[in-house]
Design a protein around this motif. Sequence first.
Motif, PDB file in Angstrom:
ATOM      1  N   UNK A   2       0.839  -1.197   0.000  1.00 17.99           N
ATOM      2  CA  UNK A   2       0.000   0.000   0.000  1.00 17.99           C
ATOM      3  C   UNK A   2       0.877   1.250   0.000  1.00 17.99           C
ATOM      4  N   UNK A   3       0.335   2.332  -0.563  1.00 15.67           N
ATOM      5  CA  UNK A   3       1.052   3.608  -0.581  1.00 15.67           C
ATOM      6  C   UNK A   3       0.249   4.629   0.218  1.00 15.67           C
ATOM      7  N   UNK A   4       0.905   5.205   1.221  1.00 13.57           N
ATOM      8  CA  UNK A   4       0.304   6.227   2.072  1.00 13.57           C
ATOM      9  C   UNK A   4       0.946   7.564   1.746  1.00 13.57           C
ATOM     10  N   UNK A   5       0.144   8.557   1.381  1.00 14.68           N
ATOM     11  CA  UNK A   5       0.662   9.867   0.984  1.00 14.68           C
ATOM     12  C   UNK A   5       0.241  10.940   1.982  1.00 14.68           C
ATOM     13  N   UNK A   6       0.900  12.095   1.872  1.00 14.56           N
ATOM     14  CA  UNK A   6       0.580  13.266   2.696  1.00 14.56           C
ATOM     15  C   UNK A   6       0.631  12.964   4.194  1.00 14.56           C
TER      16      UNK A   6
END
Length: 539
Positions: A2-6
């Motif tokens: 998974x990619x978590x941004x901000x």
Amino acid sequence: MLRLTNLTLPLHHADEALPAAIIKRLRITPRDIVRHQVVRRGHDARDKSNILLVYTVDLTLRDEAKVLARHSKDRNLQRTPDTSYRHVTAARTGTPRPVVIGAGPCGLFAGLILAQMGFRPIILDRGKVVRERTKDTWGLWRRSVLNPESNVQFGEGGAGTFSDGKLYSRIKDPRHLDRKVLTEFVKAGAPPEILTEAHPHIGTFRLVTMVESMRATIEELGGEYRFGTRVDGIDVQLDPHGVRHIRGIHLQNGDYLEAERVVLAIGHSARDTFRVLHEAGVHVEAKPFSIGVRIEHPQSWIDQARFGANAGHPVLGAAEYHISHHCSNGRTVYSFCMCPGGTVVAATSEEGGVATNGMSQYSRNERNANSGFVVAIDPARDFPGDPLAGLALQRHWEREAFVAGGSSYKAPAQRLGDFLAGRPSTSLGSVVPSYRPGVQATDLAECLPDYAVAAMREALPVFGRQIPGYDHPDVVMTGVETRTSSPVRFTRGADFQSLNTAGLFPAGEGAGYAGGILSAAVDGIKVAEAVATSLCRPA
């Protein structure tokens, strides 16, 4: 994955704060995290008293489906995109060798991708290998000796070699070709940090060794370089259906090179080649570009204006800025190619002219910051009728700058206070200019169009309100900046071939399809793929 941004954290956070923030944000336990990896790190300095670091993180979790379902409405949590690069095809025995004209970022990556697919490209460049070219470039900077075929503009590595080495752009590419570029740069010796920094850069000295490494890779894969080889003509023939096809290239030494597929990656300053192509009937149109000066401030001023008490923090590095203003005369003035902790360099490629550019090393630790301070111009308004008229406009003001600088490759320079007051400078103040081979204090209004001067005078106080100290009277302005981008576009179709000359693939900055190292390299990849698929069916 998974990619978590901000994901934001304070500037002065401890190492353990990042996994703790992930746990809190996703409402999971430490045991749920198998692995986390920083994909990108930037900063938010809008509040100088509370600068935040902004992270993008890839996560391997024990139950990713459950976490993703729980946060289904959170746009900052998604499946990690596949950024791996896959070649579109492979060469077959007997496939004609494509030719790449130009060894700048666009030509370099076009050549690399073609070589990796087995096409054994022939790469032509009018200049020299990068280390010999560097010596010639220093010859202008230190001794006022210009080699018109080997300089900041011409030679292995292209104009980007003598720049800040910025590796970011505004392009939106669903295939993540920019990642392919950065990965190849790291393989060639770039610092791995360029894969994670929000605004990565390399700097001139590192670019030199990287370009050499990538040339070696291309040659190992069967590619061939020919330096000191300027293209002086192209051979275009009509097929039985009346369609124009490229058949070969005439070289400056009198040789003729047969070529059915040619990548045109000649850079934004190959004015003589622009004319050759135009005279050969290749479709070309005028394109907007900009003109102005290089403006220098002490880097400490910019750091203080942007970061306040956090100026000098090693994570933040040297501060940058990007500003623009729409003027009352209809012009737009903006900063261009900002070089933190860098120098202003001589960038002419023609005798009897002065053109400037900016350059930084990886450390960005020189005294001054510099940026292009330029005014946008438009063909329909400023040089209508002739697709090559922009070249004449550039050349005119470069020659005026040469004369104003003393006809010795010194550049005309002026204190900002004098420029605003409309009086020539007779000396400079506390800001020391970095341009070599030196500057001549004068009146920059003699080296720029009246509409540009008026717009710049209007914009300076506006920028001073945005960045304290920007319009300080002692700030140095050095002229002229004319090579912001190509003044022409060699128009191409959806298949990346010239609109009216089959087999010719315009590419990169010189063809009007890129602006900067990264976008030019990405365009080189796309064009290489188009060349390959025109020769072979996709894999």
